[in-house]
Design a protein around this motif. Structure first.
Motif, PDB file in Angstrom:
ATOM      1  N   MET A  12       1.459   9.382  -5.864  1.00 59.22           N
ATOM      2  CA  MET A  12       1.835  10.760  -5.531  1.00 59.22           C
ATOM      3  C   MET A  12       3.050  11.268  -6.301  1.00 59.22           C
ATOM      4  O   MET A  12       3.238  12.465  -6.458  1.00 59.22           O
ATOM      5  CB  MET A  12       2.113  10.885  -4.026  1.00 59.22           C
ATOM      6  CG  MET A  12       0.898  10.635  -3.157  1.00 59.22           C
ATOM      7  SD  MET A  12      -0.519  11.691  -3.575  1.00 59.22           S
ATOM      8  CE  MET A  12       0.135  13.309  -3.240  1.00 59.22           C
ATOM      9  N   ASP A  46       2.185   1.650  -3.456  1.00 56.17           N
ATOM     10  CA  ASP A  46       1.102   2.125  -4.329  1.00 56.17           C
ATOM     11  C   ASP A  46       0.815   3.600  -4.100  1.00 56.17           C
ATOM     12  O   ASP A  46       0.628   4.366  -5.047  1.00 56.17           O
ATOM     13  CB  ASP A  46      -0.178   1.312  -4.102  1.00 56.17           C
ATOM     14  CG  ASP A  46      -0.081  -0.116  -4.609  1.00 56.17           C
ATOM     15  OD1 ASP A  46       0.840  -0.419  -5.415  1.00 56.17           O
ATOM     16  OD2 ASP A  46      -0.923  -0.938  -4.184  1.00 56.17           O
ATOM     17  N   ASP A  47       0.788   4.012  -2.825  1.00 59.24           N
ATOM     18  CA  ASP A  47       0.537   5.421  -2.496  1.00 59.24           C
ATOM     19  C   ASP A  47       1.644   6.316  -3.037  1.00 59.24           C
ATOM     20  O   ASP A  47       1.377   7.394  -3.579  1.00 59.24           O
ATOM     21  CB  ASP A  47       0.399   5.608  -0.983  1.00 59.24           C
ATOM     22  CG  ASP A  47      -0.876   5.000  -0.429  1.00 59.24           C
ATOM     23  OD1 ASP A  47      -1.808   4.709  -1.224  1.00 59.24           O
ATOM     24  OD2 ASP A  47      -0.947   4.811   0.804  1.00 59.24           O
ATOM     25  N   ALA A  66       0.835  -1.207   0.000  1.00 56.08           N
ATOM     26  CA  ALA A  66       0.000   0.000   0.000  1.00 56.08           C
ATOM     27  C   ALA A  66       0.871   1.259   0.000  1.00 56.08           C
ATOM     28  O   ALA A  66       0.562   2.231  -0.701  1.00 56.08           O
ATOM     29  CB  ALA A  66      -0.941  -0.004   1.200  1.00 56.08           C
TER      30      ALA A  66
END
Length: 163
Positions: free
Chosen positions: A147, A142-143, A139
């Motif tokens: 960004m 992925d974040d 996660a």
């Protein structure tokens, strides 16, 4: 609420903390990788050399090409190539496509350090996944991908990792 230095309480972290924490995470991974590489016979390799070796690539490159890939001058790239050549990570050979040019190629030692680096990063990621949980690490990645601008992942970290 979390207590912050200076006594001011905030629910969210201070804005300056995010880049510092991201950099500290990056730095801790790089420092540990280089400790491992030193134990594996590559004590002379520095973080900036990894970028330069990646810029050389599998097929080799001229000093000008390496400079463009790193976002530095041909002269700066040439100095780095000289260091890497002296340490046995690259060699200069005649370019088979143009006899007037020299091609910089990875030596067996250069390939070895890149392979060991990749394996080391895999081990470090696995350790983070074990400590934080594989889903959280995935996660987080992925974040960060969401960004970070698509063109931000490039070798030309000009001015960031000077020799």
């Amino acid at each position: 609420m979390a207590e912050r230095r200076g006594g001011a309480a905030r629910e969210d972290g201070a804005g300056f903390e995010l880049p510092l924490l991201l950099f500290a995470g990056f730095r801790s991974l790089i420092d540990e990788l280089h400790r491992d590489l030193a134990e594996q016979g590559h004590a002379d390799v520095r973080p900036a050399y990894g970028y330069a070796l990646q810029a050389v690539g599998r097929d080799g490159a001229t000093a000008s090409e390496i400079g463009r890939r790193l976002g530095v001058s041909k002269q700066a790239a040439g100095k780095t190539v000289e260091k890497l050549e002296g340490l046995g990570y690259v060699e200069r050979v005649d370019d088979p496509r143009d006899g007037r040019r020299k091609l910089v190629r990875l030596t067996a030692r250069g390939v070895d350090v890149l392979v060991r680096s990749a394996e080391g990063f895999d081990r470090l990621r696995a350790r983070w996944a074990e400590a934080l949980g594989a889903d959280r690490v995935r996660a987080m990645e992925d974040d960060l991908r969401a960004m970070v601008p698509a063109d931000a992942l490039r070798l030309d970290a000009q001015g960031w990792f000077n020799d």
